[in-house]
Design a protein around this motif. Structure first.
Motif, short mmCIF file in Angstrom:
data_model
loop_
_atom_site.label_atom_id
_atom_site.label_comp_id
_atom_site.label_asym_id
_atom_site.label_seq_id
_atom_site.Cartn_x
_atom_site.Cartn_y
_atom_site.Cartn_z
N ILE B 320 0.85 -1.19 0.00
CA ILE B 320 0.00 0.00 0.00
C ILE B 320 0.89 1.24 0.00
N ALA B 321 0.81 1.99 -1.08
CA ALA B 321 1.63 3.20 -1.22
C ALA B 321 0.71 4.38 -1.55
N VAL B 322 1.28 5.56 -1.51
CA VAL B 322 0.52 6.77 -1.82
C VAL B 322 1.27 7.54 -2.90
N ALA B 323 0.59 7.86 -3.98
CA ALA B 323 1.23 8.64 -5.05
C ALA B 323 0.15 9.37 -5.84
N GLY B 324 0.56 10.42 -6.49
CA GLY B 324 -0.37 11.18 -7.32
C GLY B 324 -0.66 12.56 -6.75
N ALA B 325 -1.51 13.27 -7.46
CA ALA B 325 -1.85 14.64 -7.07
C ALA B 325 -3.02 14.64 -6.10
N ARG B 326 -3.13 15.73 -5.34
CA ARG B 326 -4.19 15.87 -4.35
C ARG B 326 -5.41 16.54 -5.01
N ASN B 327 -5.75 16.10 -6.23
CA ASN B 327 -6.78 16.86 -6.94
C ASN B 327 -8.02 16.05 -7.31
N ALA B 328 -8.01 14.73 -7.04
CA ALA B 328 -9.19 13.92 -7.34
C ALA B 328 -9.07 12.58 -6.61
N GLY B 329 -10.21 11.89 -6.49
CA GLY B 329 -10.21 10.58 -5.85
C GLY B 329 -10.00 9.47 -6.86
N ILE B 330 -8.78 9.37 -7.37
CA ILE B 330 -8.46 8.37 -8.40
C ILE B 330 -7.24 7.59 -7.93
N SER B 331 -7.42 6.30 -7.68
CA SER B 331 -6.33 5.46 -7.19
C SER B 331 -6.14 4.26 -8.11
N MET B 332 -5.13 3.47 -7.82
CA MET B 332 -4.80 2.35 -8.70
C MET B 332 -4.66 1.06 -7.87
N VAL B 333 -5.45 0.06 -8.24
CA VAL B 333 -5.20 -1.29 -7.73
C VAL B 333 -4.03 -1.85 -8.52
N VAL B 334 -3.01 -2.32 -7.83
CA VAL B 334 -1.86 -2.91 -8.53
C VAL B 334 -1.88 -4.41 -8.31
N ARG B 335 -2.13 -5.12 -9.37
CA ARG B 335 -2.37 -6.56 -9.32
C ARG B 335 -1.05 -7.30 -9.48
N TYR B 336 -0.69 -8.10 -8.49
CA TYR B 336 0.60 -8.80 -8.56
C TYR B 336 0.58 -9.87 -9.65
N PHE B 337 1.74 -10.12 -10.20
CA PHE B 337 1.92 -11.27 -11.07
C PHE B 337 1.83 -12.56 -10.24
N ALA B 338 2.49 -12.58 -9.09
CA ALA B 338 2.43 -13.76 -8.21
C ALA B 338 2.20 -13.29 -6.78
N ASP B 339 3.29 -13.08 -6.06
CA ASP B 339 3.18 -12.54 -4.71
C ASP B 339 4.22 -11.44 -4.54
N TRP B 340 4.38 -10.98 -3.32
CA TRP B 340 5.32 -9.87 -3.07
C TRP B 340 6.18 -10.23 -1.87
N SER B 341 7.46 -9.90 -1.93
CA SER B 341 8.38 -10.27 -0.86
C SER B 341 8.03 -9.58 0.46
N GLY B 342 7.32 -8.47 0.39
CA GLY B 342 6.98 -7.73 1.61
C GLY B 342 8.15 -7.03 2.25
N THR B 343 9.18 -6.76 1.46
CA THR B 343 10.38 -6.12 1.99
C THR B 343 10.78 -4.91 1.15
N SER B 344 11.64 -4.08 1.73
CA SER B 344 12.20 -2.94 1.01
C SER B 344 13.72 -3.03 1.05
N VAL B 345 14.35 -2.44 0.05
CA VAL B 345 15.81 -2.50 -0.07
C VAL B 345 16.38 -1.09 0.08
N PRO B 346 17.31 -0.87 1.02
CA PRO B 346 17.91 0.46 1.15
C PRO B 346 18.71 0.83 -0.10
N ILE B 347 18.70 2.10 -0.45
CA ILE B 347 19.49 2.58 -1.59
C ILE B 347 20.86 2.99 -1.03
N ALA B 348 21.86 2.24 -1.40
CA ALA B 348 23.21 2.48 -0.88
C ALA B 348 23.98 3.34 -1.87
#
Lengths: 211, 360
Positions: B320-348
Motif C-alpha cells: 500500500i503506497a501513496v502517489a499522485g496529485a491531491r486533486n481527485a479521488g483516483i487510485s490504482m489497484v496494482v495486481r501482482y503477477f504472483a506474490d510480493w516479498s513484503g520487503t524494502s531494499v535500502p538505496i546504498a
C-alpha cells in the motif's frame, strides 16, 4: 565527442567487445559497450544434436513420466503411459515425478534418477512462456544423459522452444507439438489428444540412432 | 545551453551511434544512449559494489547479471550516473521476488516491475511522486524502470517473440516507477513501515494496474468497498487466489486515515471483503478452486459461499503506497503477477552523497 566513423550499416562487422572495438583490424579506444555480456559467445549453430541410442521398439521398456505442473499435463502423460503398456508392450510406468519449478530445466540429480529408473522419458506439456522453453531443455538434458525423451509442447510455443534449443547448444533438437489451446480441454478431450499423439511419441522414442 | 557548446555537439555522429545500437538488437524500440567506457565508469563510481559482482541469475539459460552489465544497460536507458544506486536497489528488490527466480520474465502474463522509491533521494534526483505518477515526463522514473527492462532484454536475452512469450504484455511495461508522495501521505513512508527508513526501493512484479475512481462518497467503508469490487473480479483469478496492492491517491489515503485506518487496517478490510460468491465464479467457469493448479468449472455447490480473492489478512502481503496529485479521488489497484516479498531494499549510495552528508 563520439568519432565513430566506422559505425556503418554493415552487417558483417565483427562483434564489439567490452572495452575494445575492432573493425578492419583497427582497435578503436572509445568503443560502444556491449550490454549483453555475450559478445564473446560463439554461435552454437553448427553443433549437431546428440540423441540417445534408440531401441527398436518399446516392448519391455520401463516408461518415465515427468509432469511440468501445467494444467492437464499429468493427465495426458498418464494416459500415454497407460497406452504404451497396453498397446506397445511396455513393461510399466516406473517413475512419475512433478517438476518443482516448471520454468527451470531438470538438473543432473533428476536426470540420474530417471536414468536409473526407466528406459525412456515422456515430458511436458509445454504450455506457457517459461515451461515450454524449459521442457525443450529437459529433453536435451535427458538425451545427453543417454535417455531417449519425447517432449510435448503446444504449437503456440515453437519460437521460444527453438530459442531454448539454440541456447542449449542443440539448435536442431526436435520435439512433438500438439494443438493449442490445451489447458482448457476436459478429461475426455485430453485422453483423445493422448491417443492422437501416441504414434508420434512411439516414433520419437524408438527411431534412429545418433552417434 | 550556450551557442558555442551546442555547435560543438555532433548530431550526425550521435545518430549513427544510435542506429548502431538499434542494429545490434539492444533497443526496446526507443533510442538508446550509446555507452562508452568513461560513462559506465561514472556509473560504477556511484556504488561500492565491485563491477564483476553477480547480482542476478537466470539458471534456465545460464546467464548472469553483473554490476557492470547493469550499469551499461542503465546508462543505455538514459539514467544519469547518480540514478544507478536506485537501479541496483530496484534490481535487488526484484530478485527477492519468487517469480523472478522462476519463469516470470518469460511469462505469457508479460508482467512489469512496479518500483516505489522512498526517501529524500526522490527530491534530490527529481523522481515524480505527485501528479501523473504512473505517466511519463520525468527522467528518473522513466529511465530507472527502463533500465530494468533492458537488463532483462539484453543480459538475460528475454526478447519479445523469442524467450519472451507475453500474450499481450502490460501497457506501461518497464515504465512503472513512482516516488511515494510522502509529503501528502497520512502514513509512514512505505519502506519505513517495512523497517527501512530513508532512501529505499520497494518492488514487485505486476500483472496489471486498474483504476478506481471514487469521488462519490466520504464514507471509508463505501470507498473500500469500491476497491474490494475491483480486487475481487473473476477475470483476475487463474488460481485459487490472486494478490494485489493499492497505490492510493492522497485524497483517498487521507480519507481512510481520517477514519482511523492504518495500512494494516486497510489490508485486513480488503482481504476480508474482496472476492466473489461461488455462483458468480461459476458463471465464469472458475468456481472449483483446487489448492494447487488452475481453477475450473465445478458443480456450483454451495453457490452462496463467498470465495475471498486474497488468502489472508496479513498486511505484509499487501503493498500500500501513496502517489499522485491531491486533486481527485483516483487510485490504482496494482495486481501482482504472483506474490510480493513484503520487503524494502535500502538505496546504498557511494561517495558523492556520503561526502555531502559529512560536510553538512
Amino acid at each position: 565527442m563520439i568519432g565513430h566513423d566506422r559505425i556503418t550499416t554493415s552487417s558483417s562487422k565483427p562483434p564489439l567487445r567490452t572495452g575494445t572495438n575492432i573493425e578492419g583490424g583497427t582497435t578503436v579506444l572509445n568503443a560502444i559497450l556491449d550490454p549483453t555480456g555475450r559478445a564473446d559467445e560463439l554461435d552454437a549453430g553448427a553443433a549437431p544434436t546428440t540423441l540417445a541410442h534408440r531401441r527398436a521398439d518399446l516392448a519391455g521398456a520401463h516408461i518415465g513420466l515427468l509432469d511440468n505442473t501445467k494444467h492437464n499435463a499429468m493427465l495426458l502423460l498418464q494416459e500415454v503411459g497407460k497406452l504404451l503398456v497396453s498397446e506397445y508392450g511396455a513393461a510399466d510406468v516406473s517413475i512419475v515425478e512433478t517438476k518443482r519449478s516448471f520454468s527451470v530445466p531438470v538438473d543432473e540429480e533428476i536426470v540420474a534418477r530417471y536414468r536409473e529408473s526407466c528406459d525412456v522419458v515422456i515430458t511436458g506439456v509445454g504450455d506457457c512462456g517459461s515451461c515450454s522453453a524449459a521442457a525443450v531443455a529437459d529433453g536435451i538434458n535427458f538425451e545427453r544423459a543417454g535417455v531417449p525423451a519425447a517432449v510435448v509442447l503446444t504449437d503456440a510455443f515453437l519460437t521460444t522452444g527453438r530459442m531454448m534449443a539454440q541456447v542449449q547448444g542443440a539448435p536442431e533438437y526436435e520435439w512433438i507439438t500438439i494443438g493449442h489451446p490445451f489447458a482448457v480441454l476436459d478429461r475426455n478431450q485430453v485422453k483423445e489428444r493422448a491417443r492422437r499423439v501416441l504414434p508420434e511419441i512411439v516414433a520419437t522414442l524408438t527411431i534412429g540412432t545418433a552417434e | 545551453m550556450s551557442a558555442s557548446s551546442s555547435t560543438a555537439l555532433d548530431p550526425d555522429a550521435a545518430q549513427r551511434a544510435i542506429e548502431f545500437c538499434y542494429e545490434e538488437g539492444w533497443s526496446d524500440g526507443l533510442p538508446l544512449v550509446p555507452v562508452t567506457r568513461d560513462l559506465v565508469d561514472r556509473f560504477l563510481a556511484t556504488t561500492i559494489r565491485p563491477a564483476a559482482e553477480v547480482i542476478g541469475r537466470m539458471p534456465q539459460v545460464n546467464r548472469q547479471v553483473t554490476v557492470e552489465l547493469a550499469a551499461i544497460n542503465a546508462a543505455m536507458a538514459g539514467c544519469k550516473p547518480e540514478y544507478f544506486p536506485v537501479v541496483l536497489a530496484a534490481w535487488e528488490a526484484l530478485m527477492r521476488e519468487r517469480a523472478t527466480g522462476g519463469g516470470g520474465w518469460q511469462s505469457t502474463s508479460g508482467p512489469s516491475p512496479l518500483i516505489v522509491v522512498n526517501g529524500p533521494i526522490r527530491t534530490e534526483l527529481g523522481f515524480n511522486s505527485a501528479g501523473d505518477a504512473f505517466g511519463p515526463g520525468f527522467r528518473p522514473n522513466a529511465t530507472v524502470s527502463r533500465a530494468i527492462g533492458l537488463i532483462v532484454r539484453n543480459v538475460f536475452g528475454v526478447k519479445p517473440h523469442e524467450l519472451g512469450q507475453a500474450t499481450q504484455g502490460l501497457p506501461g511495461r518497464w515504465s512503472v516507477c513512482i516516488g511515494e508522495n510522502e509529503e501528502e501521505s497520512p502514513w509512514l513512508p512505505l519502506a519505513e513501515e517495512l523497517g527501512v527508513p530513508g532512501n529505499a526501493v520497494t518492488s514487485t512484479l505486476l500483472r496489471t494496474s486498474e483504476f478506481v475512481d471514487n469521488r462519490n462518497t466520504s464514507n471509508a467503508e463505501q470507498l473500500l468497498g469500491d476497491f474490494a469490487d475491483t480486487i475481487g473480479r473473476s477475470g483476475a483469478l487463474l488460481f485459487k487466489h490472486a494478490l494485489a496492492g493499492v497505490v492510493f491517491c492522497p485524497e483517498h489515503a487521507q480519507l481512510l486515515a481520517g477514519a482511523g485506518y492504518s495500512r494494516a487496517n486497510v489490508a485486513a478490510w480488503l482481504a476480508e471483503h474482496s472476492g466473489r460468491t461461488t455462483d458468480q465464479l461459476a458463471r465464469a467457469g472458475k468456481d472449483f478452486a483446487p489448492d494447487v493448479g488452475a481453477r475450473s468449472p465445478g458443480d456450483n455447490a454451495r453457490s452462496d459461499e463467498f470465495q475471498p480473492t486474497m488468502p489472508s489478512a496479513d498486511p505484509t502481503t499487501m503493498l500500500i503506497a501513496v502517489a499522485g496529485a491531491r486533486n481527485a479521488g483516483i487510485s490504482m489497484v496494482v495486481r501482482y503477477f504472483a506474490d510480493w516479498s513484503g520487503t524494502s531494499v535500502p538505496i546504498a549510495t557511494a561517495l558523492p552523497i556520503l561526502e555531502k552528508e559529512q560536510s553538512a
